[in-house]
Design a protein around this motif. Structure first.
Motif, PDB file in Angstrom:
ATOM      1  N   THR A 114       0.885  -1.331   0.056  1.00 51.57           N
ATOM      2  CA  THR A 114       0.045  -0.085  -0.049  1.00 51.57           C
ATOM      3  C   THR A 114       0.811   1.165   0.030  1.00 51.57           C
ATOM      4  OG1 THR A 114      -0.183  -0.120   2.367  1.00 51.57           O
ATOM      5  CG2 THR A 114      -2.049  -1.011   1.068  1.00 51.57           C
ATOM      6  N   ASP A 115       2.276   1.043  -0.386  1.00 56.71           N
ATOM      7  CA  ASP A 115       2.936   2.223  -0.557  1.00 56.71           C
ATOM      8  C   ASP A 115       3.366   2.829   0.801  1.00 56.71           C
ATOM      9  OD1 ASP A 115       4.148   2.844  -2.986  1.00 56.71           O
ATOM     10  OD2 ASP A 115       2.963   4.309  -3.565  1.00 56.71           O
ATOM     11  N   GLY A 116       3.406   2.161   1.833  1.00 57.66           N
ATOM     12  CA  GLY A 116       3.497   2.382   3.229  1.00 57.66           C
ATOM     13  C   GLY A 116       2.505   3.163   3.984  1.00 57.66           C
ATOM     14  N   LEU A 117       1.385   3.289   3.250  1.00 60.10           N
ATOM     15  CA  LEU A 117       0.329   4.107   3.552  1.00 60.10           C
ATOM     16  C   LEU A 117      -0.712   2.972   4.625  1.00 60.10           C
ATOM     17  CD1 LEU A 117      -0.890   5.965   0.453  1.00 60.10           C
ATOM     18  CD2 LEU A 117       0.582   6.821   2.420  1.00 60.10           C
ATOM     19  N   PRO A 118      -1.302   3.570   5.372  1.00 56.10           N
ATOM     20  CA  PRO A 118      -2.279   2.836   6.133  1.00 56.10           C
ATOM     21  C   PRO A 118      -3.260   2.262   5.334  1.00 56.10           C
ATOM     22  CG  PRO A 118      -1.777   4.860   7.417  1.00 56.10           C
ATOM     23  CD  PRO A 118      -1.433   4.983   6.197  1.00 56.10           C
ATOM     24  N   PRO A 119      -3.614   0.587   5.645  1.00 60.81           N
ATOM     25  CA  PRO A 119      -4.228  -0.015   4.421  1.00 60.81           C
ATOM     26  C   PRO A 119      -5.734   0.439   4.598  1.00 60.81           C
ATOM     27  CG  PRO A 119      -2.720  -1.229   5.618  1.00 60.81           C
ATOM     28  CD  PRO A 119      -2.679  -0.160   6.544  1.00 60.81           C
ATOM     29  N   SER A 120      -6.247   0.894   5.458  1.00 69.30           N
ATOM     30  CA  SER A 120      -7.524   1.022   5.922  1.00 69.30           C
ATOM     31  C   SER A 120      -7.924   2.251   5.175  1.00 69.30           C
ATOM     32  CB  SER A 120      -8.061   1.304   7.236  1.00 69.30           C
ATOM     33  OG  SER A 120      -7.260   2.364   7.955  1.00 69.30           O
ATOM     34  N   LEU A 124      -9.035   9.568   8.797  1.00 67.83           N
ATOM     35  CA  LEU A 124      -7.678  10.244   8.363  1.00 67.83           C
ATOM     36  C   LEU A 124      -7.514  11.087   9.718  1.00 67.83           C
ATOM     37  CD1 LEU A 124      -5.613  10.915   6.507  1.00 67.83           C
ATOM     38  CD2 LEU A 124      -6.910  12.647   5.605  1.00 67.83           C
ATOM     39  N   LEU A 125      -8.453  11.673  10.187  1.00 69.20           N
ATOM     40  CA  LEU A 125      -8.193  12.734  11.389  1.00 69.20           C
ATOM     41  C   LEU A 125      -7.765  11.837  12.696  1.00 69.20           C
ATOM     42  CD1 LEU A 125     -11.058  15.242  11.111  1.00 69.20           C
ATOM     43  CD2 LEU A 125      -8.866  15.659  10.755  1.00 69.20           C
ATOM     44  N   VAL A 126      -8.214  10.513  12.702  1.00 67.41           N
ATOM     45  CA  VAL A 126      -7.981   9.662  13.666  1.00 67.41           C
ATOM     46  C   VAL A 126      -6.512   9.052  13.558  1.00 67.41           C
ATOM     47  CG1 VAL A 126      -8.541   7.411  14.994  1.00 67.41           C
ATOM     48  CG2 VAL A 126     -10.431   8.989  14.323  1.00 67.41           C
ATOM     49  N   GLY A 174     -20.472  12.296  -0.808  1.00 71.28           N
ATOM     50  CA  GLY A 174     -20.151  13.265   0.415  1.00 71.28           C
ATOM     51  C   GLY A 174     -20.330  12.594   1.708  1.00 71.28           C
ATOM     52  N   ILE A 175     -21.164  11.655   1.804  1.00 72.62           N
ATOM     53  CA  ILE A 175     -21.468  10.870   3.178  1.00 72.62           C
ATOM     54  C   ILE A 175     -20.350   9.873   3.185  1.00 72.62           C
ATOM     55  CG2 ILE A 175     -22.804   9.204   4.284  1.00 72.62           C
ATOM     56  CD1 ILE A 175     -25.180  10.615   2.732  1.00 72.62           C
ATOM     57  N   GLN A 176     -19.955   9.324   2.204  1.00 68.17           N
ATOM     58  CA  GLN A 176     -18.755   8.381   2.498  1.00 68.17           C
ATOM     59  C   GLN A 176     -17.540   8.949   2.538  1.00 68.17           C
ATOM     60  OE1 GLN A 176     -19.275   6.017  -1.304  1.00 68.17           O
ATOM     61  NE2 GLN A 176     -20.920   4.780  -0.505  1.00 68.17           N
ATOM     62  N   PHE A 177     -17.264  10.171   2.096  1.00 73.31           N
ATOM     63  CA  PHE A 177     -16.183  10.995   2.142  1.00 73.31           C
ATOM     64  C   PHE A 177     -15.794  11.329   3.524  1.00 73.31           C
ATOM     65  CE2 PHE A 177     -14.079  15.208   2.503  1.00 73.31           C
ATOM     66  CZ  PHE A 177     -12.946  14.877   1.917  1.00 73.31           C
ATOM     67  N   LEU A 178     -16.883  11.645   4.329  1.00 72.37           N
ATOM     68  CA  LEU A 178     -16.935  11.945   5.515  1.00 72.37           C
ATOM     69  C   LEU A 178     -16.478  10.822   6.477  1.00 72.37           C
ATOM     70  CD1 LEU A 178     -20.149  13.995   6.275  1.00 72.37           C
ATOM     71  CD2 LEU A 178     -17.820  14.829   6.441  1.00 72.37           C
ATOM     72  N   ILE A 179     -16.873   9.751   6.131  1.00 70.88           N
ATOM     73  CA  ILE A 179     -16.329   8.461   6.744  1.00 70.88           C
ATOM     74  C   ILE A 179     -14.554   8.292   6.630  1.00 70.88           C
ATOM     75  CG2 ILE A 179     -16.363   5.982   6.925  1.00 70.88           C
ATOM     76  CD1 ILE A 179     -19.140   6.048   5.925  1.00 70.88           C
ATOM     77  N   PHE A 180     -14.264   8.666   5.420  1.00 78.66           N
ATOM     78  CA  PHE A 180     -12.954   8.657   5.229  1.00 78.66           C
ATOM     79  C   PHE A 180     -12.025   9.809   5.962  1.00 78.66           C
ATOM     80  CE2 PHE A 180      -9.611  10.517   2.463  1.00 78.66           C
ATOM     81  CZ  PHE A 180      -8.604   9.611   2.532  1.00 78.66           C
ATOM     82  N   PHE A 181     -12.665  11.024   6.028  1.00 77.21           N
ATOM     83  CA  PHE A 181     -12.014  12.108   6.599  1.00 77.21           C
ATOM     84  C   PHE A 181     -11.787  11.901   7.760  1.00 77.21           C
ATOM     85  CE2 PHE A 181     -11.600  16.543   7.628  1.00 77.21           C
ATOM     86  CZ  PHE A 181     -10.892  17.022   6.740  1.00 77.21           C
ATOM     87  N   VAL A 182     -12.848  11.591   8.459  1.00 77.10           N
ATOM     88  CA  VAL A 182     -12.942  10.946  10.195  1.00 77.10           C
ATOM     89  C   VAL A 182     -11.823  10.026  10.354  1.00 77.10           C
ATOM     90  CG1 VAL A 182     -13.813  10.206  11.896  1.00 77.10           C
ATOM     91  CG2 VAL A 182     -15.350  11.778  10.464  1.00 77.10           C
ATOM     92  N   GLN A 198      -1.760  15.223   8.444  1.00 74.70           N
ATOM     93  CA  GLN A 198      -2.050  15.401   6.979  1.00 74.70           C
ATOM     94  C   GLN A 198      -2.926  16.482   6.516  1.00 74.70           C
ATOM     95  OE1 GLN A 198       0.000  14.271   4.593  1.00 74.70           O
ATOM     96  NE2 GLN A 198       1.040  12.680   5.557  1.00 74.70           N
ATOM     97  N   VAL A 199      -4.177  16.730   7.333  1.00 73.85           N
ATOM     98  CA  VAL A 199      -5.055  17.397   7.207  1.00 73.85           C
ATOM     99  C   VAL A 199      -4.711  18.798   7.618  1.00 73.85           C
ATOM    100  CG1 VAL A 199      -7.689  17.943   7.696  1.00 73.85           C
ATOM    101  CG2 VAL A 199      -6.853  15.645   7.252  1.00 73.85           C
ATOM    102  N   ILE A 200      -4.049  18.878   8.734  1.00 78.13           N
ATOM    103  CA  ILE A 200      -3.851  20.313   9.452  1.00 78.13           C
ATOM    104  C   ILE A 200      -2.743  20.917   8.895  1.00 78.13           C
ATOM    105  CG2 ILE A 200      -3.278  21.350  11.596  1.00 78.13           C
ATOM    106  CD1 ILE A 200      -4.337  18.996  13.051  1.00 78.13           C
ATOM    107  N   ASP A 201      -1.660  20.117   8.201  1.00 81.20           N
ATOM    108  CA  ASP A 201      -0.433  20.951   7.640  1.00 81.20           C
ATOM    109  C   ASP A 201      -0.761  21.081   6.326  1.00 81.20           C
ATOM    110  OD1 ASP A 201       0.552  20.687  10.200  1.00 81.20           O
ATOM    111  OD2 ASP A 201       1.758  18.910   9.832  1.00 81.20           O
TER     112      ASP A 201
END
Length: 247
Positions: free
Chosen positions: A42-48, A112-114, A102-110, A119-122
């Motif tokens: 996964t290129d070193g990225l978190p699989p989820s 990512l924040l966890v 948009g609804i599914q993106f919110l799941i991904f965004f949350v 990555q989101v803040i910077d």
């Protein structure tokens, strides 16, 4: 839009909750099979996050493509009763799918924040531009293909099966379950001819800082998608009224 949304979720066991459960269930299966059992990189990225980013983008494309492809089949009786711009129907399908995305993106965004909030803040400009560009290109690509196939399916109903086959095969030609970096360099150029490839990689880069693409590839994706939408719109408007007798 209201009609399309209700058709998908009325008289169902979970209703609109399927919008949330579907990508989550697919994510769990992908992690168990491709990350745990097969061991795909996964290129070193978190699989989820890696898999979910691909899932929500691919779902947006697949729903726009298939929903638009059946425009004349599903709305033939309405087209025969009253005249209105036929293009309204595929555009409404596209807008409904933006709501689902948009609804599914919110799941991904949350998630990512966890997992990695920095990555989101910077990098707010990076992820926001990646989100806008990627979603517009992916949905438009599905719309353009759908407009062309809607004309074909109105005349040849057995092409419905071909559409579902295209969606399944095209997914394997797009870096949804694997990163483009693991593709042999000798074949990477051919894989990148798929306009979806650099867009998915750019989306992951925007949110997680890792992706294999170039600026030229992104321009190619945007340009080819624009041409596809224009060609699809012209064909749709040209043959739309003529297909009424066929429907």
């Amino acid at each position: 839009m209201r009609r399309d949304f209700l058709i998908h979720h009325q008289q169902t066991l979970l209703g609109p909750l399927w919008i949330v459960f579907q990508p989550v269930i697919v994510l769990i299966i992908y992690v168990l099979i491709f990350e745990k059992a097969v061991g795909l990189s996964t290129d070193g990225l978190p699989p989820s996050l890696f898999y979910l980013s691909g899932i929500i983008l691919w779902t947006l494309f697949a729903e726009c493509f298939t929903g638009t492809s059946f425009t004349f089949i599903q709305n033939g009786s309405l087209f025969g009763k009253v005249y209105f711009p036929r293009l309204i129907m595929p555009l409404s399908v596209m807008l409904v799918n933006f709501i689902r995305f948009g609804i599914q993106f919110l799941i991904f965004f949350v998630m990512l924040l966890v997992v990695d909030p920095r990555q989101v803040i910077d990098h707010p400009l990076r992820w926001f531009s990646a989100m806008i560009f990627s979603t517009v290109v992916v949905a438009s690509f599905g719309l353009g293909m759908g407009l062309i196939f809607s004309i074909l399916t109105a005349k040849y109903r057995d092409l419905v099966n071909v559409i579902h086959l295209i969606v399944r095969l095209l997914m394997f030609a797009t870096p949804i379950i694997y990163p483009l970096s693991i593709v042999d360099p000798a074949f990477r150029l051919w894989v990148s001819l798929n306009p979806m490839c650099p867009v998915v990689e750019f989306f992951r880069f925007g949110f997680m800082g890792q992706g294999t693409f170039t600026g030229v590839q992104l321009l190619y994706s945007a340009g080819s998608t624009l041409l596809l939408v224009l060609a699809g719109s012209l064909l749709f408007n040209k043959f739309g009224n003529r297909l009424q007798d066929v429907i």
